[in-house]
Scaffold this active site. Sequence first.
Site, PDB file in Angstrom:
ATOM      1  N   ASN A 150     122.223  -9.018  33.031  1.00 37.08           N
ATOM      2  CA  ASN A 150     123.680  -9.063  33.194  1.00 37.08           C
ATOM      3  C   ASN A 150     124.296  -7.833  33.842  1.00 37.08           C
ATOM      4  O   ASN A 150     125.315  -7.937  34.511  1.00 37.08           O
ATOM      5  CB  ASN A 150     124.373  -9.439  31.868  1.00 37.08           C
ATOM      6  N   GLU A 245     118.804  -1.802  22.522  1.00 37.48           N
ATOM      7  CA  GLU A 245     120.202  -2.181  22.769  1.00 37.48           C
ATOM      8  C   GLU A 245     120.219  -3.702  22.836  1.00 37.48           C
ATOM      9  O   GLU A 245     119.843  -4.296  23.854  1.00 37.48           O
ATOM     10  CB  GLU A 245     120.688  -1.575  24.097  1.00 37.48           C
ATOM     11  N   CYS A 279     127.110  -8.212  26.578  1.00 33.67           N
ATOM     12  CA  CYS A 279     126.722  -7.982  25.170  1.00 33.67           C
ATOM     13  C   CYS A 279     127.934  -7.638  24.326  1.00 33.67           C
ATOM     14  O   CYS A 279     128.019  -8.028  23.165  1.00 33.67           O
ATOM     15  CB  CYS A 279     125.669  -6.880  25.086  1.00 33.67           C
TER      16      CYS A 279
HETATM   17  P1  NAD Z   1     116.017 -11.146  27.300  1.00 32.53           P
HETATM   18  O1  NAD Z   1     115.747 -10.578  25.951  1.00 32.53           O
HETATM   19  O2  NAD Z   1     115.668 -12.554  27.556  1.00 32.53           O
HETATM   20  O3  NAD Z   1     115.240 -10.292  28.414  1.00 32.53           O
HETATM   21  C1  NAD Z   1     115.420  -8.905  28.561  1.00 32.53           C
HETATM   22  C2  NAD Z   1     114.191  -8.316  29.245  1.00 32.53           C
HETATM   23  O4  NAD Z   1     113.060  -8.426  28.372  1.00 32.53           O
HETATM   24  C3  NAD Z   1     113.801  -9.024  30.540  1.00 32.53           C
HETATM   25  O5  NAD Z   1     113.418  -8.066  31.498  1.00 32.53           O
HETATM   26  C4  NAD Z   1     112.610  -9.864  30.105  1.00 32.53           C
HETATM   27  O6  NAD Z   1     111.730 -10.197  31.159  1.00 32.53           O
HETATM   28  C5  NAD Z   1     111.950  -8.937  29.105  1.00 32.53           C
HETATM   29  N1  NAD Z   1     111.021  -9.579  28.169  1.00 32.53           N
HETATM   30  C6  NAD Z   1     111.002 -10.871  27.769  1.00 32.53           C
HETATM   31  N2  NAD Z   1     109.973 -11.079  26.902  1.00 32.53           N
HETATM   32  C7  NAD Z   1     109.350  -9.884  26.743  1.00 32.53           C
HETATM   33  C8  NAD Z   1     108.226  -9.448  25.973  1.00 32.53           C
HETATM   34  N3  NAD Z   1     107.531 -10.281  25.208  1.00 32.53           N
HETATM   35  N4  NAD Z   1     107.871  -8.147  26.034  1.00 32.53           N
HETATM   36  C9  NAD Z   1     108.570  -7.281  26.812  1.00 32.53           C
HETATM   37  N5  NAD Z   1     109.627  -7.640  27.572  1.00 32.53           N
HETATM   38  C10 NAD Z   1     110.018  -8.925  27.540  1.00 32.53           C
HETATM   39  O7  NAD Z   1     117.574 -10.869  27.611  1.00 32.53           O
HETATM   40  P2  NAD Z   1     118.481 -11.425  28.830  1.00 32.53           P
HETATM   41  O8  NAD Z   1     118.697 -12.887  28.689  1.00 32.53           O
HETATM   42  O9  NAD Z   1     117.981 -10.892  30.137  1.00 32.53           O
HETATM   43  O10 NAD Z   1     119.847 -10.652  28.535  1.00 32.53           O
HETATM   44  C11 NAD Z   1     120.819 -11.113  27.648  1.00 32.53           C
HETATM   45  C12 NAD Z   1     120.704 -10.431  26.299  1.00 32.53           C
HETATM   46  O11 NAD Z   1     120.764  -9.018  26.431  1.00 32.53           O
HETATM   47  C13 NAD Z   1     121.864 -10.795  25.374  1.00 32.53           C
HETATM   48  O12 NAD Z   1     121.388 -10.976  24.076  1.00 32.53           O
HETATM   49  C14 NAD Z   1     122.762  -9.565  25.463  1.00 32.53           C
HETATM   50  O13 NAD Z   1     123.634  -9.394  24.374  1.00 32.53           O
HETATM   51  C15 NAD Z   1     121.745  -8.473  25.540  1.00 32.53           C
HETATM   52  N6  NAD Z   1     122.330  -7.265  26.098  1.00 32.53           N
HETATM   53  C16 NAD Z   1     122.516  -6.185  25.267  1.00 32.53           C
HETATM   54  C17 NAD Z   1     123.120  -5.041  25.764  1.00 32.53           C
HETATM   55  C18 NAD Z   1     123.350  -3.825  24.910  1.00 32.53           C
HETATM   56  O14 NAD Z   1     123.551  -2.758  25.471  1.00 32.53           O
HETATM   57  N7  NAD Z   1     123.338  -3.934  23.589  1.00 32.53           N
HETATM   58  C19 NAD Z   1     123.540  -5.000  27.098  1.00 32.53           C
HETATM   59  C20 NAD Z   1     123.323  -6.132  27.906  1.00 32.53           C
HETATM   60  C21 NAD Z   1     122.711  -7.246  27.391  1.00 32.53           C
END
Ligand code: NAD
Length: 471
Positions: A150, A245, A279
Amino acid sequence: MKFLINGEFIDKSDHYDVINPYNGEIVDTVPIAYRSDVDNAVEAANNAKKALNDLSAKEVSINLYNACEELEKESKNIAKLIVAEAGKPYKQAIGELQRSVETLQFAAEEAKRIYGESVPIDATGPTEARFLAFTKKVPLGVVGAITPFNYPVNLALHKIAPAIAAKNTVVMKPSMEAPLSALRLAEIINNHFPNGVINSVTGYGSEVGDAMVVSTGIDKISFTGSVATGLFISSRAGMKKLTMELGGNDPLVILEDADIEKAVNAAVSGAFLFSGQVCIGVKRLILDNKIAEEFIDLFVKEVSKLRMGNPMDESTDIGPVINESSALNIETSVNRAIEDGAELLLGGNRKDCFFEPTILDNVTMDMDIVASETFGPIAPIIRVDGLDEAIKEANNTQYGLQAGVFTESIHNALRCANEIEAGSVLINKESTFRTDAMPFGGFKSSGMGKEGIKYAVEDMCKTKLIAFNCR
Ligand code: NAD
């Protein structure tokens, strides 16, 4: 586009398509890395530690400033990449780039103020008075940065920039949905540092991300993404340092003494920024029954003005969500909430990856739409009677990222500030507010550790005690 290891662009025989969620066109293809590519990236990052540590803090700072200048020059092109790969409306994508430039600037500043402290080691008795002792902050080594779709540039920078400021080398894995802008970012950083200081790898989280998480050559994983992935990573990371995060379910509490017009404006921007895929987006509106009707009338009117359309068009407020499966999930959650008794006040329809800005009234915390994080343009309204119930509902969730409260009463503001369980409580501001220098990070399932450059730098160092026996 290719990924980058030790200053070289790497291609593979297998690729995946990066799809524009607005029109379904292929924006570009990206190589699918294997575990062995992660090993190569980790080796390059370890080999580059000496070259980075041989630079003075001033040189690191200057190099970060230079990267910052290049990023600023490239801002429009990179913003357009974000629009194409993630469907983020252009005005929001350019906003992300402006913030990214600032994030890099903060890191360039912070690189020059990493201090240890003198330690009064004689506090235990006179024998120790002979010692001179102090601490020194030393880099962890290699930081693994795993990021979501995002905010593909700014959230990657919240890891890469403080890591390098503290003289750590980096292996970065961007989201599969939005890897292109992050790959360009890595290229820009690489132009200003020795080869291997920044490396990128693209591919499946379960393979590439996991290989990083279990690698013994990586000292810290800094992860931003969903709670489910965060929990999985935590279970696999072993003795590595972790920053998590994670997702949010942020409330905007509007009390009976709120300035309604200001609260409505905050709710519109908070709930619908990047189609609710933020988020810290407002995921729950907690309204006091006494002002609910007045608030809702104005809120529906203002939300109806949002323009849905081509995200490349500068007047667009609402673009598509990241992909069709996400749009379908949003549709299911909205329909279920209606079946369970919520009242649809606006929107509710899906077409391909687009979901209309939607307002639901009479939502309760047992409905899926608010029980877990819904990443879409939805404003669910939960009605309450009075301050105590508002605080109770705000806390009635496993998440605790940020919270916004609208009230004109200092007493109510203080109670909310003290009693709402979240990493930040913002009075008379929506939860969607973040500056890149402030400490940022959630409570409860929303994560652990803080970002915000100064705080991230602290977490990217280890503390060494040095003691001299002076007699
Ligand atoms: P996601 O958890 O699906 O993916 C995030 C990253 O993790 C991607 O690069 C993905 O390829 C990787 N990933 C997936 N499986 C993995 C594994 N087994 N081991 C290591 N890496 C792995 O998240 P998304 O859909 O890309 O993003 C949306 C989410 O992120 C929402 O829940 C949002 O709230 C959160 N978010 C949090 C913050 C914050 O600062 N707290 C900021 C932005 C987004």
